[in-house]
Design a protein around this motif. Structure first.
Motif, mmCIF file in Angstrom:
data_model
loop_
_atom_site.group_PDB
_atom_site.id
_atom_site.type_symbol
_atom_site.label_atom_id
_atom_site.label_comp_id
_atom_site.label_asym_id
_atom_site.label_seq_id
_atom_site.Cartn_x
_atom_site.Cartn_y
_atom_site.Cartn_z
ATOM 1 N N LYS A 188 -0.292 -1.801 -9.244
ATOM 2 C CA LYS A 188 -1.270 -2.955 -9.038
ATOM 3 C C LYS A 188 -0.838 -2.774 -7.688
ATOM 4 C CE LYS A 188 2.806 -5.707 -8.225
ATOM 5 N NZ LYS A 188 4.137 -6.956 -8.865
ATOM 6 N N HIS A 189 -0.835 -1.801 -7.076
ATOM 7 C CA HIS A 189 -1.067 -1.763 -6.002
ATOM 8 C C HIS A 189 -1.842 -0.908 -4.689
ATOM 9 C CE1 HIS A 189 2.520 -3.342 -5.657
ATOM 10 N NE2 HIS A 189 3.728 -2.843 -6.324
ATOM 11 N N ARG A 190 -2.141 -0.954 -3.890
ATOM 12 C CA ARG A 190 -3.539 -0.209 -3.520
ATOM 13 C C ARG A 190 -2.860 1.533 -2.664
ATOM 14 N NH1 ARG A 190 -6.956 -3.244 0.920
ATOM 15 N NH2 ARG A 190 -8.319 -2.324 0.722
ATOM 16 N N CYS A 191 -3.205 2.373 -3.798
ATOM 17 C CA CYS A 191 -2.704 4.042 -3.289
ATOM 18 C C CYS A 191 -3.860 4.571 -3.053
ATOM 19 C CB CYS A 191 -2.211 3.961 -4.032
ATOM 20 S SG CYS A 191 -1.497 3.171 -5.501
ATOM 21 N N ILE A 192 -2.911 5.261 -1.763
ATOM 22 C CA ILE A 192 -4.097 6.607 -1.066
ATOM 23 C C ILE A 192 -3.186 7.640 -1.615
ATOM 24 C CG2 ILE A 192 -4.857 7.898 0.533
ATOM 25 C CD1 ILE A 192 -4.917 4.790 1.953
ATOM 26 N N LEU A 193 -4.172 8.509 -1.687
ATOM 27 C CA LEU A 193 -2.932 10.514 -2.441
ATOM 28 C C LEU A 193 -4.390 11.760 -1.419
ATOM 29 C CD1 LEU A 193 -1.832 12.304 -4.194
ATOM 30 C CD2 LEU A 193 -3.115 12.199 -5.360
ATOM 31 N N SER A 194 -3.557 11.863 -0.534
ATOM 32 C CA SER A 194 -3.792 12.672 0.509
ATOM 33 C C SER A 194 -3.586 14.305 -0.176
ATOM 34 C CB SER A 194 -3.246 13.282 1.983
ATOM 35 O OG SER A 194 -3.979 14.111 3.062
ATOM 36 N N MET B 46 1.003 -1.198 -0.186
ATOM 37 C CA MET B 46 -0.073 0.266 -0.335
ATOM 38 C C MET B 46 1.019 0.934 0.111
ATOM 39 S SD MET B 46 -2.943 1.800 2.677
ATOM 40 C CE MET B 46 -4.377 0.255 1.779
ATOM 41 N N ILE B 47 0.362 1.967 -0.919
ATOM 42 C CA ILE B 47 1.524 3.443 -0.922
ATOM 43 C C ILE B 47 0.724 4.648 -0.948
ATOM 44 C CG2 ILE B 47 2.780 4.624 -3.208
ATOM 45 C CD1 ILE B 47 2.940 1.695 -4.615
ATOM 46 N N TYR B 48 1.245 5.282 0.039
ATOM 47 C CA TYR B 48 0.178 6.500 0.616
ATOM 48 C C TYR B 48 0.938 7.751 0.359
ATOM 49 C CZ TYR B 48 -1.399 9.978 4.095
ATOM 50 O OH TYR B 48 -2.438 10.967 4.771
ATOM 51 N N PHE B 49 0.731 8.867 -0.611
ATOM 52 C CA PHE B 49 1.293 9.892 -1.285
ATOM 53 C C PHE B 49 0.852 10.832 -0.359
ATOM 54 C CE2 PHE B 49 0.901 6.741 -4.759
ATOM 55 C CZ PHE B 49 2.433 7.131 -4.951
ATOM 56 N N ASP B 50 1.738 11.468 0.534
ATOM 57 C CA ASP B 50 0.892 12.640 0.995
ATOM 58 C C ASP B 50 1.890 14.100 -0.019
ATOM 59 O OD1 ASP B 50 0.205 14.484 2.324
ATOM 60 O OD2 ASP B 50 1.136 13.890 4.221
ATOM 61 N N PRO B 51 2.004 14.685 -1.031
ATOM 62 C CA PRO B 51 2.982 15.561 -1.920
ATOM 63 C C PRO B 51 2.541 17.000 -0.845
ATOM 64 C CG PRO B 51 0.662 15.251 -2.968
ATOM 65 C CD PRO B 51 0.509 14.256 -1.929
ATOM 66 N N PRO B 52 3.071 18.300 -1.236
ATOM 67 C CA PRO B 52 2.805 19.273 -0.835
ATOM 68 C C PRO B 52 1.208 19.983 -1.405
ATOM 69 C CG PRO B 52 5.396 19.945 -2.019
ATOM 70 C CD PRO B 52 4.777 17.729 -2.294
ATOM 71 N N TYR B 53 0.739 20.376 -1.034
ATOM 72 C CA TYR B 53 -0.589 21.216 -1.477
ATOM 73 C C TYR B 53 -0.955 21.797 -2.512
ATOM 74 C CZ TYR B 53 -2.298 17.482 1.969
ATOM 75 O OH TYR B 53 -2.809 16.218 3.282
ATOM 76 N N LEU B 54 -1.425 21.491 -3.373
ATOM 77 C CA LEU B 54 -1.107 23.384 -4.532
ATOM 78 C C LEU B 54 -2.400 24.449 -3.921
ATOM 79 C CD1 LEU B 54 -2.051 20.825 -7.541
ATOM 80 C CD2 LEU B 54 0.034 21.809 -6.872
#
Length: 102
Positions: free
Chosen positions: A54-60, A18-26
């Protein structure tokens, strides 16, 4: 620091990640993160990665019209949760969301 695309290649042959993305907010663009055009490109590239991974991904992300449009434009991703957030130091209120591919 390593480029995120190079970093993600490490997961290509792994199972059940599971990959969690927490990039800078635009929307709350911060000059320390670089220019806003680069940030938009970064957001779209993460969303494209999520559509084929193929992985479960979440983007905040901060919830915005841009995020709504991008998610609606791409397949296999959707907004799973929208929630209110208040930053502690400056008491600024905003809306955030979680975008998922599962």
């Amino acid at each position: 620091n390593e480029d995120y695309a190079v970093f993600l290649e490490r997961f290509d042959n792994m199972e059940n990640c599971m990959i969690y993305f927490d990039p800078p907010y635009l929307e709350s663009y911060n000059k320390d993160y670089g220019d806003n055009i680069k940030g938009k490109s970064y957001l779209v590239s993460i969303l494209k990665y999520m559509t084929t991974s193929k992985h479960r991904c979440i983007l905040s992300s901060e919830y915005s019209e841009l995020v709504e449009w991008a998610v609606g434009y791409l397949s296999n991703v959707h907004i799973d949760l929208i929630y209110d957030k208040q930053y502690g130091l400056n008491q600024r209120k905003t809306r955030h969301c979680n975008i998922v591919n599962f």
